[in-house]
Design a protein around this motif. Structure first.
Motif, mmCIF file in Angstrom:
data_model
loop_
_atom_site.group_PDB
_atom_site.id
_atom_site.type_symbol
_atom_site.label_atom_id
_atom_site.label_comp_id
_atom_site.label_asym_id
_atom_site.label_seq_id
_atom_site.Cartn_x
_atom_site.Cartn_y
_atom_site.Cartn_z
ATOM 1 N N GLY A 14 7.701 6.564 0.224
ATOM 2 C CA GLY A 14 8.560 5.902 -0.738
ATOM 3 C C GLY A 14 7.911 5.724 -2.091
ATOM 4 O O GLY A 14 6.738 6.067 -2.305
ATOM 5 N N GLN B 74 7.081 2.936 -3.566
ATOM 6 C CA GLN B 74 5.974 1.977 -3.548
ATOM 7 C C GLN B 74 4.708 2.601 -2.974
ATOM 8 O O GLN B 74 3.601 2.260 -3.381
ATOM 9 C CB GLN B 74 6.366 0.721 -2.751
ATOM 10 C CG GLN B 74 7.360 -0.154 -3.464
ATOM 11 C CD GLN B 74 6.876 -0.623 -4.826
ATOM 12 O OE1 GLN B 74 5.745 -1.055 -4.988
ATOM 13 N NE2 GLN B 74 7.736 -0.516 -5.815
ATOM 14 N N ASP B 75 4.860 3.520 -2.031
ATOM 15 C CA ASP B 75 3.707 4.204 -1.468
ATOM 16 C C ASP B 75 3.012 5.039 -2.540
ATOM 17 O O ASP B 75 1.787 5.010 -2.664
ATOM 18 C CB ASP B 75 4.143 5.084 -0.296
ATOM 19 C CG ASP B 75 2.958 5.618 0.495
ATOM 20 O OD1 ASP B 75 2.032 4.834 0.781
ATOM 21 O OD2 ASP B 75 2.967 6.816 0.829
ATOM 22 N N ASP C 24 5.307 -0.511 1.957
ATOM 23 C CA ASP C 24 6.202 0.635 2.062
ATOM 24 C C ASP C 24 6.269 1.126 3.506
ATOM 25 O O ASP C 24 7.336 1.493 3.988
ATOM 26 C CB ASP C 24 5.750 1.764 1.139
ATOM 27 C CG ASP C 24 6.783 2.853 1.014
ATOM 28 O OD1 ASP C 24 7.875 2.554 0.475
ATOM 29 O OD2 ASP C 24 6.522 3.983 1.469
ATOM 30 N N LYS D 68 8.530 -1.218 5.350
ATOM 31 C CA LYS D 68 9.919 -0.947 4.948
ATOM 32 C C LYS D 68 10.438 0.297 5.672
ATOM 33 O O LYS D 68 11.573 0.313 6.166
ATOM 34 C CB LYS D 68 9.981 -0.749 3.443
ATOM 35 C CG LYS D 68 11.369 -0.509 2.900
ATOM 36 C CD LYS D 68 11.320 -0.319 1.396
ATOM 37 C CE LYS D 68 12.259 0.788 1.019
ATOM 38 N NZ LYS D 68 12.062 1.278 -0.324
ATOM 39 N N ASP D 69 9.613 1.336 5.750
ATOM 40 C CA ASP D 69 10.013 2.554 6.439
ATOM 41 C C ASP D 69 10.216 2.321 7.934
ATOM 42 O O ASP D 69 11.132 2.878 8.531
ATOM 43 C CB ASP D 69 8.979 3.666 6.234
ATOM 44 C CG ASP D 69 8.988 4.230 4.816
ATOM 45 O OD1 ASP D 69 9.969 3.981 4.085
ATOM 46 O OD2 ASP D 69 8.016 4.909 4.449
#
Length: 55
Positions: A2, A4-5, A48, A51-52
């Protein structure tokens, strides 16, 4: 991977560069800033990942 990653990896690399520059110039403040940036980058990446996993 993502957004953020990606931002986290960039922040971590920026921090590593600051830390190395601080080591090279014997600048403890710059070295500490680099360590903080690296930690922030790792936190972003972990967030991230969570979140994933939830998605």
């Amino acid at each position: 991977m993502g957004e953020q990653d990606i931002k986290g990896k960039a922040k971590e690399l920026q921090g590593k560069a600051k830390e190395l520059a601080g080591d090279a110039t014997d600048n403890d403040k710059l070295k500490a800033e680099g360590e903080v940036d690296q930690a922030e980058g790792k936190v972003r990446q972990a967030a991230d990942d969570v979140k994933d996993a939830v998605s």
